[in-house]
Design an enzyme around this catalytic site. Structure first.
Site, PDB file in Angstrom:
ATOM      1  N   ASP A   1      -6.925   1.086   1.132  1.00  0.00           N
ATOM      2  CA  ASP A   1      -6.936   1.376   2.567  1.00  0.00           C
ATOM      3  C   ASP A   1      -8.311   0.991   3.100  1.00  0.00           C
ATOM      4  O   ASP A   1      -9.109   0.369   2.390  1.00  0.00           O
ATOM      5  CB  ASP A   1      -6.596   2.862   2.824  1.00  0.00           C
ATOM      6  CG  ASP A   1      -7.773   3.769   2.489  1.00  0.00           C
ATOM      7  OD1 ASP A   1      -8.676   3.330   1.735  1.00  0.00           O
ATOM      8  OD2 ASP A   1      -7.801   4.907   2.983  1.00  0.00           O
TER       9      ASP A   1
ATOM     10  N   LYS B   1       0.836  -1.201   0.000  1.00  0.00           N
ATOM     11  CA  LYS B   1       0.000   0.000   0.000  1.00  0.00           C
ATOM     12  C   LYS B   1       0.878   1.260   0.000  1.00  0.00           C
ATOM     13  O   LYS B   1       0.663   2.183  -0.794  1.00  0.00           O
ATOM     14  CB  LYS B   1      -0.921  -0.001   1.231  1.00  0.00           C
ATOM     15  CG  LYS B   1      -1.937   1.124   1.218  1.00  0.00           C
ATOM     16  CD  LYS B   1      -2.888   1.034   2.389  1.00  0.00           C
ATOM     17  CE  LYS B   1      -2.215   1.481   3.663  1.00  0.00           C
ATOM     18  NZ  LYS B   1      -3.121   1.551   4.824  1.00  0.00           N
TER      19      LYS B   1
END
Ligand code: SF4
Length: 249
Positions: A174, A155
């Site tokens: 997220d 991420k």
């Protein structure tokens, strides 16, 4: 993590919202043929882009290194708090070289208010050392290389590549992207890596970066976790989530 500038979405039908007369009629199950139809995806992307045209990262940064550090600090912390901490951190240790040489307790003290500061300090110093030793002091530009940097999971790497370098190597998943992708029936997965794989199959690559920013903003402003504001959602008539609080269909 990253958020976007606020731009109003669709205008409310004040009467309906006020009376709350319409409750969800259909709470439909995932139907790949309907939910993943290219026309539906295209329309969702179009409406998101229209609702959040200035989507961008809310973490203040001047370069890829600062963004990498800010993204590490943003775990379990608000972007606003990170933005309060980073100016002094980068004033004292402005480059990977400087951070690699910085005493760990000094880094810890500067980032303490972001939480989990011991682990984060270790990650930041470790990342600086790796970038200095293996990449000549420059944050690498590929996913494979970035994943070797301490603290940079997929991420974080996607944020850095997308925002700092404009390289669409992945889709940032997220908590907001995860929740909303599921509510919009773009995936049935719960693991962020699998959600990302599903999204990468249906979202055109040139929208990977902006899609994340738009959805994060949508999640903060409208499709919030506990009580989504469906009556003011620009995606409402395309959404059949069981979590809806209001429905036009
Ligand atoms: S209609 Fe409601 S649940 Fe669906 S995306 Fe919009 S805010 Fe979220």
């Amino acid at each position: 993590m990253c958020a976007t500038k606020s731009v109003p979405g669709r205008t409310l039908n004040a009467t309906i919202v006020k009376t709350g007369a319409k409750l969800p009629q259909k709470r439909e199950k995932f139907d790949p043929k309907r939910d993943l139809a290219p026309e539906r995806i295209k329309e969702l992307l179009k409406r998101l882009a229209a609702a959040y045209p200035n989507a961008e990262c809310a973490l203040h940064h001047r370069n890829a290194w600062e963004l990498l550090v800010a993204t590490v600090l943003s775990a379990q912390c608000t972007d606003a708090r990170v933005n309060m901490v980073t100016p002094e951190l980068f004033r004292q240790f402005p480059t990977p070289n400087a951070m690699a040489e910085a005493p760990l307790p000094a880094i810890e003290e500067l980032i303490r208010s972001t939480g989990f500061y011991r682990n984060k300090a270790k990650s930041i110093k470790g990342a600086a050392q790796k970038i200095v030793s293996d990449f000549g002091g420059n944050v690498p530009r590929t996913m494979a290389e970035l994943l070797t940097v301490p603290g940079a999971a997929r991420k974080t790497a996607s944020v850095v590549l997308g925002v700092a370098y404009g390289l669409a190597e992945g889709i940032v998943v997220d908590t907001h992207v995860l929740r909303i992708s599921r509510r919009l029936h773009l995936t049935r997965e719960t693991d962020p890596k699998k959600v990302e794989q599903d999204l990468m199959k249906i979202i055109p690559r040139d929208r990977w970066i902006s899609f994340s920013h738009e959805v994060i903003h949508h999640g903060r402003q409208t499709c919030i976790a506990r009580k989504p504001k469906c009556a003011e959602c620009p995606l409402e008539n395309l959404c059949t989530s069981a979590d809806k609080t209001w429905s036009s269909h």
